[in-house]
Design a protein around this motif. Structure first.
Motif, PDB file in Angstrom:
ATOM      1  N   ASN A 117       0.835  -1.205   0.000  1.00  0.00           N
ATOM      2  CA  ASN A 117       0.000   0.000   0.000  1.00  0.00           C
ATOM      3  C   ASN A 117       0.870   1.255   0.000  1.00  0.00           C
ATOM      4  O   ASN A 117       0.595   2.210  -0.729  1.00  0.00           O
ATOM      5  CB  ASN A 117      -0.932   0.012   1.209  1.00  0.00           C
ATOM      6  N   ILE A 118       1.925   1.254   0.776  1.00  0.00           N
ATOM      7  CA  ILE A 118       2.863   2.377   0.784  1.00  0.00           C
ATOM      8  C   ILE A 118       3.564   2.481  -0.571  1.00  0.00           C
ATOM      9  O   ILE A 118       3.798   3.574  -1.088  1.00  0.00           O
ATOM     10  CB  ILE A 118       3.887   2.221   1.919  1.00  0.00           C
ATOM     11  N   GLY A 119       3.869   1.343  -1.167  1.00  0.00           N
ATOM     12  CA  GLY A 119       4.476   1.331  -2.502  1.00  0.00           C
ATOM     13  C   GLY A 119       3.575   1.987  -3.531  1.00  0.00           C
ATOM     14  O   GLY A 119       4.047   2.649  -4.456  1.00  0.00           O
ATOM     15  N   LYS A 120       2.267   1.821  -3.359  1.00  0.00           N
ATOM     16  CA  LYS A 120       1.301   2.445  -4.276  1.00  0.00           C
ATOM     17  C   LYS A 120       1.442   3.963  -4.258  1.00  0.00           C
ATOM     18  O   LYS A 120       1.437   4.618  -5.301  1.00  0.00           O
ATOM     19  CB  LYS A 120      -0.122   2.036  -3.885  1.00  0.00           C
ATOM     20  N   TYR A 121       1.603   4.532  -3.083  1.00  0.00           N
ATOM     21  CA  TYR A 121       1.705   5.989  -2.962  1.00  0.00           C
ATOM     22  C   TYR A 121       3.083   6.501  -3.401  1.00  0.00           C
ATOM     23  O   TYR A 121       3.189   7.622  -3.910  1.00  0.00           O
ATOM     24  CB  TYR A 121       1.365   6.430  -1.544  1.00  0.00           C
TER      25      TYR A 121
END
Length: 345
Positions: A96-100
């Motif tokens: 999820n952090i990678g998405k941002y």
């Protein structure tokens, strides 16, 4: 540089928000002297920036903007790229952090395309986290090459050396098959052009490392030096008038005496050059994506998950990345102006 701004506009991605990226950004711009020569803007969110800012004892003030043309030249600007709350778990590898992190990179890329920022500085990302949502993503260098003009070349820069690579993010088992005469010539031409255009060097001297132990030792330990690397060097000297030398044995090349003789170095593969580079230049090292029509730099360290949130990350490499990006755009401007005068005279 933008016509309406006296200072260089530095676009900054947020990197992996679970790592030390935001920490080194905030520590860098806690020094107000940074605003004397550049106007920074982070592509992220005020909420995630505030989260990291609370951890630091030395608070950094920032200016929230909704549009890139509303920047404050005396503050660290935050361009909101999303409004939702993000759960930040420092030190954790999160898709999820990678998405941002990817959203931030996309937004910064758009601003580069639209000439809204002058240069791009990228804190470390976790490739695995980004690949969970974007499986074709390999890294910053490869991503930017697909989006902009030119052939990219990863160049590691420090006060002691500038080193590039024939192959970079590939398994060691594939390195030998990927090293060709054509590729070596291509990489050295990009390196030579960058040393002239981006660093203001005249007739730069380039050292080329061998692939095998002792540079093949006359074919006993491998034939790549005889059949591929030396013919490439000879062609570059004879047909392109580039000052290139080698191949040198990698195990004995990296003495300060040898390094000082050359303006640039071409390594055959990632760890061959980076092991020496990071041993000698880890604190002040910078990763520069040469060969493209845009300027992008990055610190040489990774996400630092093991020290994230402990307020002990050193900002030296990130700060140097900002300095070098700003210096390169000035050197390029000077190069084009001189060439234009030469053409018109």
């Amino acid at each position: 540089m933008k016509k309406n701004s006296k200072k260089i506009i530095v676009g900054i991605t947020c990197g992996d928000l679970n790592g030390i990226g935001m920490e080194v950004i905030l520590k860098t711009f806690a020094d107000k002297r940074m605003f004397d020569f550049c106007t920074p803007v982070i592509f992220g969110s005020s909420k995630s920036t505030a989260f990291h800012n609370k951890i630091l004892k030395k608070k950094t003030t920032f200016n929230l903007v909704s549009k890139i043309n509303n920047l404050n030249e005396k503050q660290l600007n935050i361009l909101n790229c999303w409004n939702e709350d993000i759960k930040i778990n420092l030190g954790e590898n999160s898709a999820n952090i990678g998405k941002y992190a990817y959203i931030s990179l996309e937004k910064a890329k758009e601003s580069l395309e639209n000439n809204q920022i002058d240069v791009l500085v990228t804190p470390p990302i976790n490739k695995y986290a980004i690949q969970k949502n974007n499986p074709n993503f390999i890294g910053h260098t490869e991503y930017l090459e697909k989006k902009f003009k030119g052939k990219s070349l990863m160049m590691m820069i420090s006060d002691s050396m500038k080193i590039s690579f024939v192959t970079s993010h590939v398994p060691l088992s594939k390195v030998s098959s990927l090293i060709t005469k054509k590729k070596i010539i291509e990489k050295i031409k990009i390196l030579n052009t960058s040393l002239i255009k981006d660093f203001g060097l005249i007739k730069p001297k380039i050292a080329v490392l061998g692939l095998n132990p002792h540079a093949g030792e006359d074919g006993i330990l491998g034939l790549e030096e005889i059949e591929i690397i030396t013919p490439a060097i000879n062609e570059l000297k004879e047909n392109h008038k580039i000052f290139v030398y080698g191949p040198f044995p990698a195990d004995s090349f990296f003495s300060l005496k040898n390094i000082k003789k050359f303006d640039g170095i071409l390594s055959m593969y990632h760890d061959q050059g980076l092991t020496a580079f990071k041993s000698l230049s880890f604190l002040d090292g910078v990763n520069y994506t040469a060969g493209l029509n845009i300027i992008r730099t990055s610190p040489v360290h990774g996400t630092g998950f093991d020290i994230a949130g402990k307020n002990i990350a050193l900002e030296d490499s990130f700060r140097k990345s900002v300095f070098i990006a700003c210096d390169i755009i000035k050197k390029r401007k000077m190069f084009y102006e001189l060439n234009e005068k030469s053409t018109n005279s």
